[in-house]
Design an enzyme around this catalytic site. Structure first.
Site, PDB file in Angstrom:
ATOM      1  N   GLY A  10       7.976 -11.672  -7.425  1.00 29.21           N
ATOM      2  CA  GLY A  10       6.634 -11.943  -7.401  1.00 29.21           C
ATOM      3  C   GLY A  10       5.646 -11.726  -8.369  1.00 29.21           C
ATOM      4  N   ILE A 126       3.951  -4.626  -8.168  1.00 22.88           N
ATOM      5  CA  ILE A 126       2.708  -4.218  -7.697  1.00 22.88           C
ATOM      6  C   ILE A 126       2.675  -3.142  -6.505  1.00 22.88           C
ATOM      7  CG2 ILE A 126       1.131  -6.213  -7.943  1.00 22.88           C
ATOM      8  CD1 ILE A 126       0.909  -6.510  -4.808  1.00 22.88           C
ATOM      9  N   ASP A 127       3.996  -3.242  -6.024  1.00 25.70           N
ATOM     10  CA  ASP A 127       4.455  -2.330  -4.960  1.00 25.70           C
ATOM     11  C   ASP A 127       4.622  -0.796  -5.192  1.00 25.70           C
ATOM     12  OD1 ASP A 127       4.155  -4.527  -3.124  1.00 25.70           O
ATOM     13  OD2 ASP A 127       6.172  -4.635  -2.865  1.00 25.70           O
ATOM     14  N   ARG A 162     -17.923  -1.725  14.457  1.00 20.63           N
ATOM     15  CA  ARG A 162     -16.637  -2.101  14.734  1.00 20.63           C
ATOM     16  C   ARG A 162     -15.661  -1.862  13.627  1.00 20.63           C
ATOM     17  NH1 ARG A 162     -18.162  -8.296  12.187  1.00 20.63           N
ATOM     18  NH2 ARG A 162     -18.511  -8.653  14.355  1.00 20.63           N
ATOM     19  N   GLY A 170       3.229  -4.183   0.822  1.00 25.50           N
ATOM     20  CA  GLY A 170       3.850  -3.108   0.684  1.00 25.50           C
ATOM     21  C   GLY A 170       4.811  -3.237   1.739  1.00 25.50           C
ATOM     22  N   ARG A 171       6.117  -3.920   1.481  1.00 21.87           N
ATOM     23  CA  ARG A 171       7.206  -4.441   2.400  1.00 21.87           C
ATOM     24  C   ARG A 171       7.767  -3.297   3.150  1.00 21.87           C
ATOM     25  NH1 ARG A 171       9.462  -9.762   0.541  1.00 21.87           N
ATOM     26  NH2 ARG A 171       9.612  -8.434  -1.461  1.00 21.87           N
ATOM     27  N   HIS A 271      -2.371 -12.047  -1.299  1.00 19.70           N
ATOM     28  CA  HIS A 271      -2.055 -12.305  -2.943  1.00 19.70           C
ATOM     29  C   HIS A 271      -3.157 -12.188  -3.791  1.00 19.70           C
ATOM     30  CE1 HIS A 271       1.231 -14.254  -0.738  1.00 19.70           C
ATOM     31  NE2 HIS A 271       1.863 -13.972  -1.717  1.00 19.70           N
TER      32      HIS A 271
END
Ligand code: F6P
Length: 341
Positions: A10, A126-127, A162, A170-171, A271
Site C-alpha cells: 500500500g 501507515i499501520d 448521535r 489496521g488489519r 484511503h
C-alpha cells in the site's frame, strides 16, 4: 554502484522522501546510478525500470504516493518468479537493491537476501506494525488525518445527539486507532488485538449520552467482537493472502443504534488516511531512512533493514523485522481504556 529501488504494498506518505534521499545521497556523495523499478516487485519481474537521476526527484519531497508506483505483486506466487527476479537483477547489473515496504515487500526482500542478493530494506506502512522499528513513516500522517476527522466528528455528533463510529485502517494491529483515538478523545477504541464485548461498548455509549455528550467510537477495520458475530470481510484476498476487510464500523453503528435507541452513523476513513502530503515527522524519518539505506549499502551490508530506535537510525536483520508483526501491547491499550465511556 548500480542501486535498484522499488516501493511495494500500500502506498504511504513519505515514500517519495525516501526515494529522493536515496537518489540525492547515492548520486551526490557516491556517484551511484539509481535504477527505479516500477510498481514494486512487478517492475523487477518484468524489468520495467525508470532512471532515477537528480531531475527525477526534484520537488517530490512533499508529494504523497510514490513516483515509482506500487503494487501488491508477490513474485513468489508467480510461475518462475524467483528466477525471473534474479535474471532481471543480473541482466541490469544491479549491485544492490533498496526495497521500501511493509511485511510483504520486505518478506520478499528477506528471501532475496538469503539467496545472495545485496538487499537493504526500508520500513514503510501507515499501520506501524513492522517489528524491530519504533515507528514506520506514514503512520504519523495517517494518525493526523484520523485525529482531525475525530475532532470534526465530535461537534456534529454532539449537535445531533448521535453516536459516530469511525472506522480506521489496521488489519492486524490497532496502532492507528489507538493513537488517533487517544489524540482525538474517543470514548471507546477497538483494536484487533483485543476482541471487544458489545455490551461493554453499548454501556460506554450510554454513559457518554448520560453525561450530556455524544459518543465517538474509533474502530480498527480488523477489530472483532468476542463472540465473533460482527466479523466482516469481502472474502477477497490479495497476492499475499490478506483478506480485504471492511464493514465493522457500519455493523457496530447499527447494533449501537438499536441498543441505545439513539441514532448512530459510521464513517469509514479508508484511503484518505494514506493519501496526500506527509507530516513533518514522516518527511524527516523517511529522509533519514533513505540516507541510512545508502550508507548501509556502501558499508557492504546486506539482509538488513534500517530502523528507528529512540531517535537513532540503526540496522536490524531483515529476518527479525519480518518474523512477526508488532502488535499493540496490553499496557498501551490499558492507558487508553482510562478514558472510555
Ligand atoms: O498498507 C496497509 C493498509 O493500508 C492496511 O491498513 C489496509 O488494510 C490495506 O492496506 C488496504 O489495502 P488496499 O489499498 O489494497 O485496499
Amino acid at each position: 554502484m548500480r542501486i535498484g529501488i522499488l516501493t511495494g504494498g500500500g502506498d504511504c506518505p513519505g515514500l517519495n522522501a525516501v526515494i529522493r534521499a536515496v537518489v540525492r545521497k547515492g548520486i551526490g556523495e557516491h556517484g551511484d546510478e539509481i535504477v527505479g523499478f516500477r510498481d514494486g516487485w512487478r517492475g523487477v519481474l518484468e524489468a520495467d525500470t525508470v532512471p532515477m537521476d537528480l531531475h527525477a526527484v526534484r520537488g517530490i519531497l512533499p508529494r504523497g504516493g510514490t513516483v515509482l508506483g506500487t503494487s501488491r505483486t508477490n513474485p513468489y506466487a508467480v510461475d518462475g518468479g524467483a528466477d525471473r527476479l534474479m535474471a532481471t537483477l543480473e541482466r541490469l547489473g544491479i549491485d544492490a537493491l533498496i526495497p521500501i515496504g511493509g511485511e510483504d515487500t520486505l518478506g520478499v526482500a528477506t528471501r532475496l537476501a538469503d539467496g545472495g542478493v545485496r538487499v537493504v530494506g526500508v520500513p514503510k506502512t501507515i499501520d506501524n506494525d513492522l517489528d524491530s522499528t519504533d515507528y514506520t513513516f506514514g503512520f504519523d500522517t495517517a494518525v493526523g488525518v484520523a485525529m482531525e476527522a475525530i475532532d470534526r466528528l465530535h461537534t456534529t455528533g454532539d449537535s445531533h445527539h448521535r453516536t459516530l463510529v469511525v472506522e480506521v485502517m489496521g488489519r492486524h494491529a490497532g496502532w492507528i486507532a489507538l493513537h488517533a483515538g487517544m489524540a482525538g478523545g474517543a470514548n471507546v477504541i477497538l483494536i484487533p488485538e483485543n476482541p471487544f464485548d458489545v455490551d461493554g461498548v453499548v454501556a460506554h455509549c450510554q454513559h457518554r449520552f448520560d453525561s450530556g455528550y455524544s459518543p465517538i467510537i474509533v474502530v480498527s477495520e480488523g477489530a472483532k467482537p468476542k463472540n465473533g458475530d460482527l466479523m466482516l470481510s469481502t472474502g477477497e484476498q490479495d497476492a499475499f493472502g490478506h483478506v480485504r476487510l471492511g464493514g465493522i464500523g457500519a455493523a457496530l453503528a447499527s447494533v449501537i443504534e438499536e441498543r441505545t435507541g439513539r441514532e448512530a452513523r459510521a464513517v469509514v476513513l479508508g484511503h484518505v488516511q494514506r493519501g496526500g502530503t506527509p507530516s513533518p515527522f514522516d518527511r524527516v524519518l523517511a529522509t533519514r531512512f533513505g540516507l541510512a539505506a545508502v550508507d548501509a549499502v556502501h558499508d557492504g551490508q546486506s539482509g538488513v533493514m534500517v530502523a528507528l530506535r529512540g531517535t537513532d537510525i540503526v540496522r536490524v536483520p531483515l529476518s527479525a523485522a519480518t518474523a512477526q508483526l508488532k502488535l499493540v501491547p496490553a499496557e498501551r491499550y490499558a492507558e487508553a481504556e482510562v478514558f472510555f465511556g
